[in-house]
Motif scaffolding. Structure first.
Motif, PDB file in Angstrom:
ATOM      1  N   MET A  76      12.288  25.602   8.682  1.00  0.00           N
ATOM      2  CA  MET A  76      11.196  26.642   7.645  1.00  0.00           C
ATOM      3  C   MET A  76      10.458  27.331   9.135  1.00  0.00           C
ATOM      4  O   MET A  76      10.214  26.639  10.155  1.00  0.00           O
ATOM      5  CB  MET A  76      10.393  26.089   7.011  1.00  0.00           C
ATOM      6  N   ARG A  77      10.342  28.646   8.971  1.00  0.00           N
ATOM      7  CA  ARG A  77       9.669  29.396  10.131  1.00  0.00           C
ATOM      8  C   ARG A  77       8.198  29.377   9.744  1.00  0.00           C
ATOM      9  O   ARG A  77       7.814  29.010   8.838  1.00  0.00           O
ATOM     10  CB  ARG A  77      10.190  31.050   9.915  1.00  0.00           C
ATOM     11  N   ARG A  78       7.562  29.823  10.546  1.00  0.00           N
ATOM     12  CA  ARG A  78       5.935  29.961  10.577  1.00  0.00           C
ATOM     13  C   ARG A  78       5.658  30.828   9.384  1.00  0.00           C
ATOM     14  O   ARG A  78       6.250  32.005   9.066  1.00  0.00           O
ATOM     15  CB  ARG A  78       5.309  30.286  11.826  1.00  0.00           C
ATOM     16  N   TYR A  79       4.668  30.563   8.574  1.00  0.00           N
ATOM     17  CA  TYR A  79       4.238  31.374   7.492  1.00  0.00           C
ATOM     18  C   TYR A  79       3.692  32.848   7.837  1.00  0.00           C
ATOM     19  O   TYR A  79       4.355  33.685   7.210  1.00  0.00           O
ATOM     20  CB  TYR A  79       2.735  30.846   6.804  1.00  0.00           C
ATOM     21  N   ASP A  80       3.001  32.912   8.919  1.00  0.00           N
ATOM     22  CA  ASP A  80       2.930  34.390   9.360  1.00  0.00           C
ATOM     23  C   ASP A  80       4.001  34.968   9.717  1.00  0.00           C
ATOM     24  O   ASP A  80       4.331  36.198   9.327  1.00  0.00           O
ATOM     25  CB  ASP A  80       1.731  34.341  10.646  1.00  0.00           C
ATOM     26  N   ASP A  81       5.011  34.426  10.404  1.00  0.00           N
ATOM     27  CA  ASP A  81       6.278  35.072  10.434  1.00  0.00           C
ATOM     28  C   ASP A  81       7.034  35.573   9.347  1.00  0.00           C
ATOM     29  O   ASP A  81       7.579  36.466   9.308  1.00  0.00           O
ATOM     30  CB  ASP A  81       7.342  34.330  11.384  1.00  0.00           C
ATOM     31  N   LEU A  82       7.059  34.693   8.449  1.00  0.00           N
ATOM     32  CA  LEU A  82       7.792  35.021   7.021  1.00  0.00           C
ATOM     33  C   LEU A  82       6.928  35.919   6.173  1.00  0.00           C
ATOM     34  O   LEU A  82       7.730  37.043   5.688  1.00  0.00           O
ATOM     35  CB  LEU A  82       7.800  33.660   6.148  1.00  0.00           C
ATOM     36  N   MET A  83       5.700  36.072   6.423  1.00  0.00           N
ATOM     37  CA  MET A  83       5.079  37.024   5.589  1.00  0.00           C
ATOM     38  C   MET A  83       5.154  38.550   6.379  1.00  0.00           C
ATOM     39  O   MET A  83       4.834  39.514   5.667  1.00  0.00           O
ATOM     40  CB  MET A  83       3.487  36.893   5.610  1.00  0.00           C
ATOM     41  N   LYS A  84       5.708  38.658   7.607  1.00  0.00           N
ATOM     42  CA  LYS A  84       5.947  39.810   7.909  1.00  0.00           C
ATOM     43  C   LYS A  84       7.514  40.304   7.746  1.00  0.00           C
ATOM     44  O   LYS A  84       7.843  41.351   8.245  1.00  0.00           O
ATOM     45  CB  LYS A  84       6.036  39.720   9.775  1.00  0.00           C
ATOM     46  N   LEU A  85       8.267  39.351   7.182  1.00  0.00           N
ATOM     47  CA  LEU A  85       9.543  39.982   6.784  1.00  0.00           C
ATOM     48  C   LEU A  85       9.510  41.299   5.811  1.00  0.00           C
ATOM     49  O   LEU A  85       8.725  41.268   5.226  1.00  0.00           O
ATOM     50  CB  LEU A  85      10.272  38.844   5.873  1.00  0.00           C
ATOM     51  N   ALA A  86      10.744  42.102   5.995  1.00  0.00           N
ATOM     52  CA  ALA A  86      10.536  43.144   5.145  1.00  0.00           C
ATOM     53  C   ALA A  86      11.383  42.697   3.767  1.00  0.00           C
ATOM     54  O   ALA A  86      12.079  42.058   3.642  1.00  0.00           O
ATOM     55  CB  ALA A  86      11.093  44.314   5.952  1.00  0.00           C
TER      56      ALA A  86
END
Length: 143
Positions: free
Chosen positions: A70-80
């Motif tokens: 699992m990637r970091r939450y903030d990185d996931l929330m930046k996905l398009a």
């Protein structure tokens, strides 16, 4: 019930539904899910439907297995949206019978599907709620 057998999508769909664009972030999408209380949105690019994105698609980003950390939450929330949407989706036309829509909803366990015109243009969206309202309307107005 006979009246329901004759009903088509065009008479019961939601016209001019809310859509999202491919570049919207997952953070923004989650905000829309909360604000609008929708389960899915059509994804448009240059006025054409290119996919559907659902709460399930958003949640799937947070799942992990031994093969996928699992990637970091903030990185996931930046996905398009284009990174998480479902590009192959079920859709119907305005002349599709509601009996077919009901079959698709039940067999594929989907909450809504886009109504597409020629050229992949969005005419509306048909949801489980729309079908349920049509069933109720037909039962009240049966002869």
């Amino acid at each position: 019930m006979d009246r329901f057998l004759q009903q088509t999508v065009g008479g019961h769909m939601t016209r001019a539904p809310k859509v999202v664009t491919r570049d919207l972030t997952l953070r923004e999408l989650c905000g829309l899910f909360e604000r609008d209380d929708f389960n899915a949105y059509p994804v448009e690019d240059q006025s054409q439907v290119i996919g559907m994105v659902s709460k399930f698609d958003a949640l799937a980003c947070f799942g992990f297995t031994r093969a996928r950390i699992m990637r970091r939450y903030d990185d996931l929330m930046k996905l398009a949206v284009m990174d998480v949407m479902t590009p192959e989706f079920i859709y119907v036309g305005t002349e599709t019978k509601l009996t077919r829509v009901l079959e698709l909803i039940v067999n594929h366990r989907i909450t809504s599907m886009p109504v597409i015109e020629s050229g992949q243009r969005l005419a509306g969206i048909i949801s489980r709620s729309d079908v349920m309202h049509a069933l109720q309307w037909c039962s009240r107005n049966s002869t």
